[in-house]
Design an enzyme around this catalytic site. Structure first.
Site, short mmCIF file in Angstrom:
data_model
loop_
_atom_site.label_atom_id
_atom_site.label_comp_id
_atom_site.label_asym_id
_atom_site.label_seq_id
_atom_site.Cartn_x
_atom_site.Cartn_y
_atom_site.Cartn_z
N GLU A 17 0.69 -1.08 0.09
CA GLU A 17 0.34 -0.12 -0.25
C GLU A 17 1.03 1.06 0.02
O GLU A 17 2.24 1.28 -0.06
CB GLU A 17 -1.08 0.28 1.06
N ARG A 100 -7.72 1.61 13.05
CA ARG A 100 -6.60 1.08 12.47
C ARG A 100 -6.99 2.59 11.20
O ARG A 100 -7.12 3.30 10.66
CB ARG A 100 -5.95 0.21 12.48
N ASN A 102 -5.40 4.26 8.19
CA ASN A 102 -5.75 3.20 6.84
C ASN A 102 -4.57 4.40 6.14
O ASN A 102 -3.46 4.92 6.49
CB ASN A 102 -6.83 3.61 6.04
N ASN A 147 -10.09 6.22 2.74
CA ASN A 147 -8.79 5.36 1.50
C ASN A 147 -8.31 6.31 0.79
O ASN A 147 -8.20 7.72 1.25
CB ASN A 147 -9.47 4.30 0.42
N ASP A 197 -9.30 2.21 -3.90
CA ASP A 197 -8.40 1.81 -3.48
C ASP A 197 -8.18 3.26 -2.63
O ASP A 197 -8.19 4.27 -2.75
CB ASP A 197 -8.31 0.68 -3.22
#
Length: 285
Positions: A17, A100, A102, A147, A197
């Protein structure tokens, strides 16, 4: 014609990521969230190294040639890669175990914007924060999986994705004040495969979005909501995209190793037909 996609490295991420290209260093940084690692590829030499983190690491911004700042679980941490020192400088939501951090990025003035997510991806318990080095400010709440984010070329708009909602939102953005207003939908994923995403923005103001579960990256005009092109990726779970190289005309695409595809978890690169906008460094106040 499909662009020629090549594999950048041998590293196979569990959940790759957050790619960030730093022009001063000519290096690509990214994270393996579930592998708990920060990765760095020196594009001058092809040398690649990774650094173990103490917990789930989801995004980063470069500070200088030795340090980055990263979102790790509930906190912002300054990481000295040279010395292996990790120092927590702020934290959020320590009482929400199901959340959490991201995705996150730095704006042109060096502030770090990062969102949280519900790890079950079912409840809108996530929020979106801004960290200026001294103080964390909550900017939005009610997100499920905060995101991909980015800014238009004039820094008049900010984009933000909430993945399970399958929408790219756009806000009016005040760069000097560091504030966002007037949320609306720029792109609705509708019948597109997978969920939106990570994302990047090019110099024409169009947005490039990774398809988690859709095996591709697509380019959209956020003013019309229309898709302009797509690039097939040989991994089902495509996680993010950024522009790199000194000319900013190369795409770097991260993926997750959560499918049977032989190249799942690899990071890919290809030439783009347009230049992208640069990533910015974190400014320590």
């Amino acid at each position: 014609m499909e662009p020629n996609l090549i594999t950048l490295s041998n590293y196979k991420a569990v959940l790759g990521e957050g790619p960030v290209y730093d022009k001063d260093l000519n290096k690509l940084f990214w994270v393996d969230i579930e592998g708990k690692r920060i990765l760095v590829n020196d594009l001058n030499t092809g040398t690649e190294v990774f650094y173990e983190m103490p917990d789930l690491v989801s995004s980063l911004c470069v500070i200088d040639d030795k340090r980055v700042i990263a979102t790790i679980r509930h906190g912002f941490y300054i990481v000295n890669l040279e010395r292996g020192e990790i120092k927590k400088v702020a934290e959020v939501e320590t009482d929400v175990e199901s959340n959490r951090f991201n995705d996150g990025k730095c704006d042109k003035l060096g502030r770090y914007w990062a969102g949280t997510m519900n790890m079950n991806e079912r409840k809108p318990t996530g929020s979106f924060y801004k960290f200026n080095g001294n103080k964390v400010t909550k900017m939005l709440e009610g997100l499920t999986v905060s995101n991909g984010l980015g800014w238009d070329p004039d820094n008049k708009q900010m984009f933000l994705i909430d993945s399970p909602v399958r929408k790219v939102f756009v806000f009016d953005f005040d760069l000097n004040k560091g504030e966002i207003y007037n949320r609306r939908v720029a792109v609705d994923f509708g019948n597109e495969p997978g969920n939106p995403d990570g994302m990047a923005v090019d110099e024409e103001g169009n947005i490039w979005v990774a398809h988690w579960g859709g095996g591709k990256v697509s380019r959209w005009n956020p003013k019309t909501g229309k898709k302009l092109l797509e690039i097939k990726v040989p991994a089902t779970y495509v996680t993010s995209v950024t522009f790199g190289t000194p000319e900013l005309n190369q795409l770097f695409i991260t993926t997750a190793g959560k499918s049977q595809d032989s190249l799942a978890g690899k990071t890919f690169t290809t030439r783009a037909n347009v230049r992208g906008l640069p990533n910015f460094r974190f400014k320590i106040s």
